[in-house]
Design a protein around this motif. Structure first.
Motif, short mmCIF file in Angstrom:
data_model
loop_
_atom_site.label_atom_id
_atom_site.label_comp_id
_atom_site.label_asym_id
_atom_site.label_seq_id
_atom_site.Cartn_x
_atom_site.Cartn_y
_atom_site.Cartn_z
N TYR A 118 2.00 1.51 10.42
CA TYR A 118 1.49 1.13 9.11
C TYR A 118 2.50 0.21 8.43
O TYR A 118 3.72 0.35 8.62
CB TYR A 118 1.26 2.36 8.23
N ALA A 119 1.99 -0.72 7.64
CA ALA A 119 2.85 -1.65 6.93
C ALA A 119 2.43 -1.75 5.47
O ALA A 119 1.23 -1.64 5.16
CB ALA A 119 2.79 -3.04 7.57
N HIS A 120 3.40 -1.94 4.60
CA HIS A 120 3.09 -2.20 3.20
C HIS A 120 2.16 -3.40 3.13
O HIS A 120 2.23 -4.31 3.96
CB HIS A 120 4.37 -2.47 2.42
N LYS A 121 1.27 -3.40 2.16
CA LYS A 121 0.24 -4.44 2.09
C LYS A 121 0.82 -5.85 2.17
O LYS A 121 0.22 -6.74 2.79
CB LYS A 121 -0.59 -4.29 0.81
N ASP A 122 1.98 -6.08 1.54
CA ASP A 122 2.58 -7.42 1.60
C ASP A 122 2.85 -7.85 3.04
O ASP A 122 2.61 -9.00 3.43
CB ASP A 122 3.90 -7.44 0.81
N ILE A 156 -6.28 2.47 5.23
CA ILE A 156 -5.31 2.17 4.16
C ILE A 156 -4.89 3.50 3.54
O ILE A 156 -5.74 4.30 3.14
CB ILE A 156 -5.90 1.25 3.09
N THR A 157 -3.59 3.74 3.46
CA THR A 157 -3.10 4.99 2.89
C THR A 157 -3.13 4.93 1.37
O THR A 157 -3.33 3.87 0.77
CB THR A 157 -1.66 5.28 3.35
N SER A 158 -2.89 6.07 0.75
CA SER A 158 -2.92 6.15 -0.71
C SER A 158 -1.83 5.32 -1.37
O SER A 158 -1.96 4.91 -2.53
CB SER A 158 -2.79 7.60 -1.17
N ASP A 159 -0.74 5.05 -0.64
CA ASP A 159 0.35 4.23 -1.21
C ASP A 159 0.28 2.78 -0.71
O ASP A 159 1.29 2.06 -0.68
CB ASP A 159 1.72 4.84 -0.91
N ASP A 160 -0.93 2.36 -0.31
CA ASP A 160 -1.22 0.96 0.04
C ASP A 160 -0.49 0.48 1.30
O ASP A 160 -0.09 -0.69 1.39
CB ASP A 160 -0.88 0.02 -1.14
N TYR A 161 -0.34 1.35 2.27
CA TYR A 161 0.13 0.94 3.59
C TYR A 161 -1.08 0.79 4.49
O TYR A 161 -1.96 1.65 4.52
CB TYR A 161 1.12 1.96 4.16
#
Length: 271
Positions: free
Chosen positions: A106-110, A17-22
């Motif tokens: 990578y994908a945004h958490k949503d 998980i990246t720092s920007d929630d991807y």
């Protein structure tokens, strides 16, 4: 490992998980049974519609013209699109194709939560649970760091305030010219800025005298002043002249002593 990234474990698989929630869809795929590719998920019409709605809400630069073309083709056997093509053609921000050591999709958490359902319902539930646990842990750590920083700042402010209070005041010419019957008060004035009598008047409920309430730094300085004053007396220096010099020496020595870690430790060891 990039220090900005976090890793959670879902059903035995490490998910980045990246720092920007991807969240790494590439990592998530490892938990999928059988052959399955992100492009398979991306060609599904329901997936495209969901991504389009998400981009409309979160991305003002989304290319609706290209999206409409992709949407019309989605679901057809001949239709196939990669994440890189999706991003380039629609200017989407919900999916990212990264290269390099920590590369992958990578994908945004949503969006990652929706993709997780394609892995399995169980995987999606655990992913959401672990992600929430990670965020709560980060919030706790952030709060702890904030409290720690605030405590350090308050300690510094408190320490600086004490040091400023302990620094001898510069005596006025009037204070220097006064005649002090008790030679001890010459030292008191040089170091504390007041006489023993003035201290008792200001502290009627305190037992003892001003020197009983001195810090270790003040006591060290006082001992030095006593020796220096004896030299000045032997040189026949006048009391005003001695007081002026002693006050200047006291200010200089206290600045040094208050910054000395050993002298500070003496105060901490006092009961």
């Amino acid at each position: 490992m990039n220090n900005k990234n976090k890793v959670i474990n879902i059903l035995g698989e490490n998910i980045t998980i990246t720092s920007d929630d991807y969240i790494s869809l590439t990592d998530m795929l490892k938990a999928k049974d059988g052959e399955f590719f992100i492009s398979d998920w991306l060609r599904n019409r329901n997936t495209v519609e969901y991504l389009g709605i998400w981009e409309r809400i979160h991305n003002p630069n989304f290319n609706y013209g290209e999206f409409a073309t992709i949407k019309n083709s989605a679901g057809l056997n001949s239709y196939k699109i990669s994440v890189k093509e999706w991003v380039n053609e629609t200017q989407a921000v919900g999916l990212k194709a990264k290269t390099g050591r920590y590369g992958g999709t990578y994908a945004h958490k949503d969006i990652a939560f929706e993709f997780a359902m394609w892995i399995s319902a169980e995987f999606k539930i655990y992913l959401i649970k672990e992600f929430q646990r990670l965020k709560e842990s980060e919030q706790t750590q952030y709060a702890w760091n904030a409290r720690s920083t605030l405590t350090k700042m308050n300690y510094r402010i408190h320490t600086d305030a004490i040091q400023k209070k302990l620094l001898p005041p510069s005596l006025s010419q009037e204070q220097i010219q006064l005649v002090y019957a008790n030679e001890a008060d010459v030292l008191n004035m040089a170091l504390y800025g007041i006489t023993a009598k003035q201290w008792r008047q200001q502290n009627p409920n305190q037992e003892g005298n001003i020197r009983d309430y001195s810090s270790a730094a003040q006591l060290v300085c006082l001992a030095n002043l006593e020796s220096i004053n004896a030299v000045f007396i032997n040189d026949n220096s006048s009391q005003p002249e001695r007081l002026k010099k002693l006050n200047s020496i006291a200010i200089s020595q206290m600045q040094i002593l208050l910054a000395d870690t050993f002298v500070k430790s003496l105060d901490q060891k006092q009961p």
